[in-house]
Structure formats: structure tokens, C-alpha cells
Write a protein that holds these residues in place. Sequence first.
Motif, PDB file in Angstrom:
ATOM      1  N   MET A 547      71.526  28.897  -2.342  1.00 33.37           N
ATOM      2  CA  MET A 547      71.010  27.937  -1.901  1.00 33.37           C
ATOM      3  C   MET A 547      71.630  26.818  -0.523  1.00 33.37           C
ATOM      4  SD  MET A 547      73.610  25.350  -4.243  1.00 33.37           S
ATOM      5  CE  MET A 547      75.554  25.654  -3.513  1.00 33.37           C
ATOM      6  N   LEU A 548      71.150  26.048   0.238  1.00 36.26           N
ATOM      7  CA  LEU A 548      71.288  25.696   1.149  1.00 36.26           C
ATOM      8  C   LEU A 548      71.569  24.181   1.357  1.00 36.26           C
ATOM      9  CD1 LEU A 548      68.338  26.683   3.495  1.00 36.26           C
ATOM     10  CD2 LEU A 548      70.672  27.924   3.257  1.00 36.26           C
ATOM     11  N   ILE A 549      72.667  23.914   1.268  1.00 34.23           N
ATOM     12  CA  ILE A 549      74.073  22.256   1.875  1.00 34.23           C
ATOM     13  C   ILE A 549      73.452  22.321   3.372  1.00 34.23           C
ATOM     14  CG2 ILE A 549      74.419  22.652  -0.438  1.00 34.23           C
ATOM     15  CD1 ILE A 549      77.081  23.181   0.870  1.00 34.23           C
ATOM     16  N   GLY A 550      73.198  20.882   3.319  1.00 32.33           N
ATOM     17  CA  GLY A 550      73.056  20.260   4.596  1.00 32.33           C
ATOM     18  C   GLY A 550      73.354  19.005   5.320  1.00 32.33           C
ATOM     19  N   SER A 551      72.942  18.772   6.309  1.00 30.55           N
ATOM     20  CA  SER A 551      72.679  18.000   6.946  1.00 30.55           C
ATOM     21  C   SER A 551      70.766  17.386   7.612  1.00 30.55           C
ATOM     22  CB  SER A 551      73.481  16.985   7.825  1.00 30.55           C
ATOM     23  OG  SER A 551      74.686  16.974   7.907  1.00 30.55           O
ATOM     24  N   PHE A 552      69.407  17.519   6.124  1.00 30.71           N
ATOM     25  CA  PHE A 552      68.109  17.693   6.347  1.00 30.71           C
ATOM     26  C   PHE A 552      68.087  17.116   5.219  1.00 30.71           C
ATOM     27  CE2 PHE A 552      70.197  21.313   4.039  1.00 30.71           C
ATOM     28  CZ  PHE A 552      69.650  21.377   3.016  1.00 30.71           C
ATOM     29  N   SER A 553      66.065  17.086   6.077  1.00 25.80           N
ATOM     30  CA  SER A 553      65.537  16.016   5.201  1.00 25.80           C
ATOM     31  C   SER A 553      64.307  16.478   4.433  1.00 25.80           C
ATOM     32  CB  SER A 553      65.047  14.508   5.590  1.00 25.80           C
ATOM     33  OG  SER A 553      64.591  15.084   7.149  1.00 25.80           O
ATOM     34  N   GLN A 554      63.965  17.807   5.373  1.00 30.56           N
ATOM     35  CA  GLN A 554      62.787  18.606   4.864  1.00 30.56           C
ATOM     36  C   GLN A 554      63.056  19.555   5.676  1.00 30.56           C
ATOM     37  OE1 GLN A 554      58.706  18.372   7.614  1.00 30.56           O
ATOM     38  NE2 GLN A 554      58.754  16.892   5.789  1.00 30.56           N
ATOM     39  N   ILE A 555      61.988  21.151   4.715  1.00 33.21           N
ATOM     40  CA  ILE A 555      62.415  22.677   5.320  1.00 33.21           C
ATOM     41  C   ILE A 555      60.958  22.805   4.807  1.00 33.21           C
ATOM     42  CG2 ILE A 555      63.660  23.023   2.884  1.00 33.21           C
ATOM     43  CD1 ILE A 555      64.927  25.346   5.247  1.00 33.21           C
ATOM     44  N   ASP A 556      60.444  23.895   5.839  1.00 29.00           N
ATOM     45  CA  ASP A 556      58.954  24.131   4.866  1.00 29.00           C
ATOM     46  C   ASP A 556      57.914  22.596   4.657  1.00 29.00           C
ATOM     47  OD1 ASP A 556      57.441  26.940   5.306  1.00 29.00           O
ATOM     48  OD2 ASP A 556      57.695  26.792   2.934  1.00 29.00           O
ATOM     49  N   GLY A 557      58.357  21.674   5.834  1.00 25.15           N
ATOM     50  CA  GLY A 557      57.087  20.798   4.673  1.00 25.15           C
ATOM     51  C   GLY A 557      57.359  20.342   3.816  1.00 25.15           C
ATOM     52  N   THR A 558      58.983  20.471   2.556  1.00 24.66           N
ATOM     53  CA  THR A 558      58.893  19.777   1.577  1.00 24.66           C
ATOM     54  C   THR A 558      59.698  19.019   1.785  1.00 24.66           C
ATOM     55  OG1 THR A 558      57.915  22.221   0.379  1.00 24.66           O
ATOM     56  CG2 THR A 558      59.801  20.449  -0.407  1.00 24.66           C
ATOM     57  N   THR A 559      59.983  18.181   1.079  1.00 23.90           N
ATOM     58  CA  THR A 559      61.477  17.017   1.226  1.00 23.90           C
ATOM     59  C   THR A 559      62.426  17.752   0.627  1.00 23.90           C
ATOM     60  OG1 THR A 559      59.615  14.614   1.057  1.00 23.90           O
ATOM     61  CG2 THR A 559      61.981  14.790  -0.046  1.00 23.90           C
ATOM     62  N   ASN A 561      66.043  16.522   0.284  1.00 23.62           N
ATOM     63  CA  ASN A 561      67.478  15.890   0.788  1.00 23.62           C
ATOM     64  C   ASN A 561      68.785  16.052   0.394  1.00 23.62           C
ATOM     65  OD1 ASN A 561      66.004  13.397   1.443  1.00 23.62           O
ATOM     66  ND2 ASN A 561      65.974  12.986  -0.766  1.00 23.62           N
ATOM     67  N   ASN A 562      69.653  17.400   1.700  1.00 26.27           N
ATOM     68  CA  ASN A 562      70.609  17.618   2.021  1.00 26.27           C
ATOM     69  C   ASN A 562      70.757  19.057   0.850  1.00 26.27           C
ATOM     70  OD1 ASN A 562      70.677  15.700   4.002  1.00 26.27           O
ATOM     71  ND2 ASN A 562      71.080  14.601   2.497  1.00 26.27           N
ATOM     72  N   ILE A 563      69.830  19.182   0.346  1.00 22.27           N
ATOM     73  CA  ILE A 563      70.358  20.213  -0.514  1.00 22.27           C
ATOM     74  C   ILE A 563      68.636  21.252  -0.745  1.00 22.27           C
ATOM     75  CG2 ILE A 563      70.057  19.113  -2.283  1.00 22.27           C
ATOM     76  CD1 ILE A 563      72.409  21.660  -3.949  1.00 22.27           C
ATOM     77  N   THR A 564      69.031  22.227  -0.608  1.00 22.99           N
ATOM     78  CA  THR A 564      67.115  22.949  -1.163  1.00 22.99           C
ATOM     79  C   THR A 564      67.439  24.954  -2.685  1.00 22.99           C
ATOM     80  OG1 THR A 564      65.243  23.614  -1.098  1.00 22.99           O
ATOM     81  CG2 THR A 564      66.900  23.783   1.273  1.00 22.99           C
ATOM     82  N   ARG A 565      67.065  25.469  -2.394  1.00 22.71           N
ATOM     83  CA  ARG A 565      67.332  27.185  -2.955  1.00 22.71           C
ATOM     84  C   ARG A 565      65.953  27.984  -1.539  1.00 22.71           C
ATOM     85  NH1 ARG A 565      69.965  28.136  -8.219  1.00 22.71           N
ATOM     86  NH2 ARG A 565      67.115  28.265  -8.830  1.00 22.71           N
ATOM     87  N   LEU A 566      66.340  28.704  -1.772  1.00 25.15           N
ATOM     88  CA  LEU A 566      65.411  29.903  -1.434  1.00 25.15           C
ATOM     89  C   LEU A 566      65.676  31.198  -1.837  1.00 25.15           C
ATOM     90  CD1 LEU A 566      65.876  28.940   2.957  1.00 25.15           C
ATOM     91  CD2 LEU A 566      63.813  27.917   0.947  1.00 25.15           C
ATOM     92  N   VAL A 567      64.176  31.406  -2.618  1.00 27.53           N
ATOM     93  CA  VAL A 567      64.518  32.882  -2.898  1.00 27.53           C
ATOM     94  C   VAL A 567      63.732  33.642  -2.021  1.00 27.53           C
ATOM     95  CG1 VAL A 567      63.173  34.611  -4.751  1.00 27.53           C
ATOM     96  CG2 VAL A 567      63.316  32.008  -5.250  1.00 27.53           C
ATOM     97  N   PHE A 568      64.366  35.176  -2.063  1.00 24.53           N
ATOM     98  CA  PHE A 568      64.657  36.086  -1.295  1.00 24.53           C
ATOM     99  C   PHE A 568      63.581  37.246  -1.750  1.00 24.53           C
ATOM    100  CE2 PHE A 568      66.752  33.259   1.515  1.00 24.53           C
ATOM    101  CZ  PHE A 568      66.590  34.053   2.535  1.00 24.53           C
ATOM    102  N   GLU A 569      62.556  37.709  -1.556  1.00 26.34           N
ATOM    103  CA  GLU A 569      62.212  39.125  -1.879  1.00 26.34           C
ATOM    104  C   GLU A 569      62.556  39.950  -1.265  1.00 26.34           C
ATOM    105  OE1 GLU A 569      57.624  38.250  -2.558  1.00 26.34           O
ATOM    106  OE2 GLU A 569      57.654  36.415  -2.989  1.00 26.34           O
ATOM    107  N   LYS A 570      62.695  41.436  -2.398  1.00 22.31           N
ATOM    108  CA  LYS A 570      62.970  42.439  -1.833  1.00 22.31           C
ATOM    109  C   LYS A 570      61.693  43.275  -1.074  1.00 22.31           C
ATOM    110  CE  LYS A 570      65.866  43.317  -6.187  1.00 22.31           C
ATOM    111  NZ  LYS A 570      66.483  44.799  -7.003  1.00 22.31           N
TER     112      LYS A 570
END
Length: 570
Positions: A547-559, A561-570
Motif C-alpha cells: 500500500m502506497l500513501i503520499g502526495s500523488f494523483s496518478q500512477i501507471d496511467g490510473t487515477t 488520489n494519494n493512495i493505491t496498492r500494488l501487487v508483487f508477483e513471485k
Amino acid sequence: MIKMFRFYKTEVLKIKIMKSKYISLTLAFLTILFIMACKKSEVYENPYEGGKQPLGISLSLTTAPVPQEATGGSTVTFAATGLLPYKDLAVFSFNGQKAEILSITETGITVKVPEDASTGVATLSINDQVFFGPRFKVSGKISIDPEFRVSGGANRDIFAYYPLTDDRFIFLGAFTDYDGKGIITPVNRIARVFKNGSADISFRSGGADGSLYGIAPLEDKYITAGSFSGFYFNAGRSILTNINNITQLSASGEVDSVLVDTYSTNHSLAPGIPATGKKKAVPAFNGGTNSTIGKIYSYQNKLTATGNFKYYVSKRYDISRKPVIISGVTLYADSIVTDSVETPQVVRFNADGSLDKTFRFNSANNMGLPAGNGFVSSSYMQADGKLIVVGSFNKFDELPAGRIVRLNLTGTVDPVFNSGTGADQSIGSITYNPLNRKYLITGSFTSYNGVPANGIALLNEDGSIDQSFVSKGFSSDGGATFAKQLSNGMIVVSGVFSTYNGIRRSGFMVLTPTGDLAKGYNAIGSIKGYVNDLYETTNSTGQMAVMLIGSFSQIDGTTANNITRLVFEK
């Protein structure tokens, strides 16, 4: 009728005069043209001469590439026309990373996706002319988690989180709305959320009137700190004031208050007016600082705060203002007096908010130790209560300190901490992974204790540099502002950089424990903003999720708003 005739006659006269003026102006203009025509002709340089001629090339934005998504090393064909005459000059890139061109035909160009490519716009260049193609998705071992159900996110920065034992979190920041729930219940800089990111509307905290940066448990309470002077209660309809950047909350998030005697409680304010006997509601935590608190820690029922404040402050409510004499009558009034003690950058509170004078305090001059001669940017408290402080200072408590020090439980500089000369320039952030027992620092430094360390370094627990990690260098336009090592050894880095080791990475990347870009984990596109912190967890299928929190509006072309979560595959 006579009046109407006169009006009409006047208007006709005006029209005749206007026509006469127009004819005169026209003749004058023709005369000027005639004179200019009689002069010798002058030839001026064409300002548009030398411009690039159109090449007749088209890289289609409407026809999808085949395939539309691929991993590094795959072959992809893009629809394009007009390339054959320039096939020896063509350069194709994925999000700024040059690709190998396999073939060019009348209708398309076939390329190989670079192993280190990331999602972004495909471009074609001929000499210095650039043709933009479609956005191409580079697939890899990292992706946005579809299970993380945050539709609106926070409307402003999320600075910190506190994990609860039931998988929920408390978020702190500058936001005034979270996931659209602020319309129903005030969400002033503090919110409680479930593991999937959705808001927990049962949390009734009114929130602060300024930014919140940290929270720490204290018995069955919470202490929250930041840059604020008031905290709302009663569903946001009332506010408790006289707070100095730190206060106490109940388990439900409500600000705690107590009733105290004021001067008028037990004293008459004027002859014939008896004492009121009434008490005043004030913050239960009677202590604070004169400026922002950046970090707050709880250890052995005491609280340690770091920031760039200069004074510890507390309030007194039982003192009268200076009496005023009017017509021989002495009048008194209630007053709030702020007491202060100089305790720069690092201070320890007792549970009730009073100053702990066993920590960094010199009783001889009644003030705290001098701390750093520069800015304190961050800190981290170890499990044993020792505190690491980083920033821009090169002295701490008048002792040499290369932008990093560790303090003992009494607050004195720990000479055992093996940082040597430390960093040659400012350290902006520090994080710790208890599984790997390593610290990560980021900043504007280029070396640490004489060892090259370009903007990011891995440290051992004793403060020495771990030379198995080598920074490969950032673009000249910026550097890392945050980095944290995960339990599997991979390192998440965020900042304002555009390349790392000459490879296009826009503000976000994943490194190996040795400092190289992790293969397969750098396929996602750029981040618009930066990360303040992260939390490692798992999703419903047991995959690692971050889970990422911060001061961002977009990541990887997806909106986001200051929070998202990424999946890490093995």
C-alpha cells in the motif's frame, strides 16, 4: 410633428458629417500608400524560412498495436505509414527507452520491447522530429491491485498511517475528505480505513484544523501530532483550542478534554461579583511545541517528538490578567498564560504532557541541549527506544555529526553509532526494515563516510554503510525522496527523478538489494507526485501487496488520489 422633423434633420446632418470624415480618411490612406509605392522596394527575410518540411509519416493513434500489451523482450507491430524512405534514420522508444527495430514496411513497424521498458507513450523519431504513438502497456510482475477498493481517495496529502491490530489503519495528513465520506461526516486530516482501503464511517473523530503528521499509542489512548492549534468534536460543530501541535485522543478518535479551574473559578473579578465556581474545558494533554512536530513516538509510557520547533510550551489557566483600575475600582479577568522552555528539535513528554526533564535537559541553565545546527528532516525510533535523527546538520549538541546521529535513552548523542563522517549533504528520509535489520536513507548526498552513495544508501543497524548496495545514480533533475526495503529484500523508491542508471524511470522504481533495477518489477508507468510511506501486506490470494500513501494523483496511467496498492508477483 415639428419636433420629429427637427430630430430627423439633425440625424441626417450627423450622417453627412460622418461620411465626409470617412471620405477624408480614405483619401489620406490612399495617399500614404501611393507615397510608399514610390519608394524603393525593400526585401525582408521570411521568418518561417528554414522550417522542417513534413515527412509524410504517420504513427497511428487509432489502430491498436499487435499485441496491445507485452512483456520486455516481446515483439510488437505498430501501424505506421511513410517510413520506408527513412528506415535507416528511425528510432523507436517505449516511454523514452530505445527499442530494437526489427522491420519496417509500407504499413507498419515491428519492434522488440526493451527488457527495461515501462508503460508509457510509444514514440518514433526521425533525426529531431518526433511522432507520438499510442500508450503501450508493458506487463510485468507488479500491477495495481484490483481488490483495493478506493474510488475517491484523499483530496489532499496522506502523510502517515498507523496499523491497528484488526487490519484497519488510521490515516493522517492534510486531507479534508476521504473517499467522498467527508460530505456526510467531517474528515479533517484523520480517517480510519479498512484493509481494502474503504472508509470506516464508524470512526467519529472531528479532526484537526491543520495537518497531522504522526500518531502514537499511549495506554488506551492515542497521541497525535502535527501542525495544528484546534481539534473538532461534537460531529465537527465545536472545536477545542489552546492546542500546540499535539493532543490526546480517545480510542474512537475524539479529542480528550478536562475541566480546570480558571482565576474566576475561585476569585472575584470585581467588588461585589463572587467567584463563578465554573471550570473551563481544556485539552487533557497540556504540553506542546511552538512549531510543527514531524514525528511522534511512544516508549515506556512517554512520548518523544522530533521536528524543527525550538520551545516546549504548556498552558496555565488559573492566572488573572494584569488588573485594571477604573475609577478606583480594581478589575480582574481570566487569562491563559503560555509557559515555554527552550528544547530544540527533540523533546520528550510525560503522559500528561508535562516536560520530561530527564531527557536532553540541562538543569543548570533550565533548557534543553542545543540539538542540530541545521534542519531536522526525519527520524526513526528503534525498538530499544534509541532515536535516530537525520537532516542537514553537520553538528549535533556541538559535536560533529554528518547529517545523522543516534540518541541514547537520556537523549545524549550515542558515540557507539558507527556513522563516521556520515553523509556529505542532506539526508531527507530514513526507514527501517526489522526483518532485514537495515536502514535506508535518501537525500542530496553523494557519499557516506567517504564511500560513494549517490542519493540513496543502505545502512547496517550500527550506522555503518552496507557496501553490497550500490546506487547507480539519478537524473540531474532530481533524486529519491523516499525508499524502503521490503521483507523479500526488494527496495521501493520514489522521488522526482526521471532516470536511474540512464534508464527511464519517472519518479518510481523497484531495486534489488544490490541497487539494480529489479527485473520484471519496473514495468508500470510514471507516478504523478511522490510517495510518503508504504505498508507491506498481502491480498486475498496471499500475494505480496504494498500500500502506497503520499502526495500523488496518478500512477501507471490510473487515477490514484494519494493512495493505491500494488501487487508483487513471485
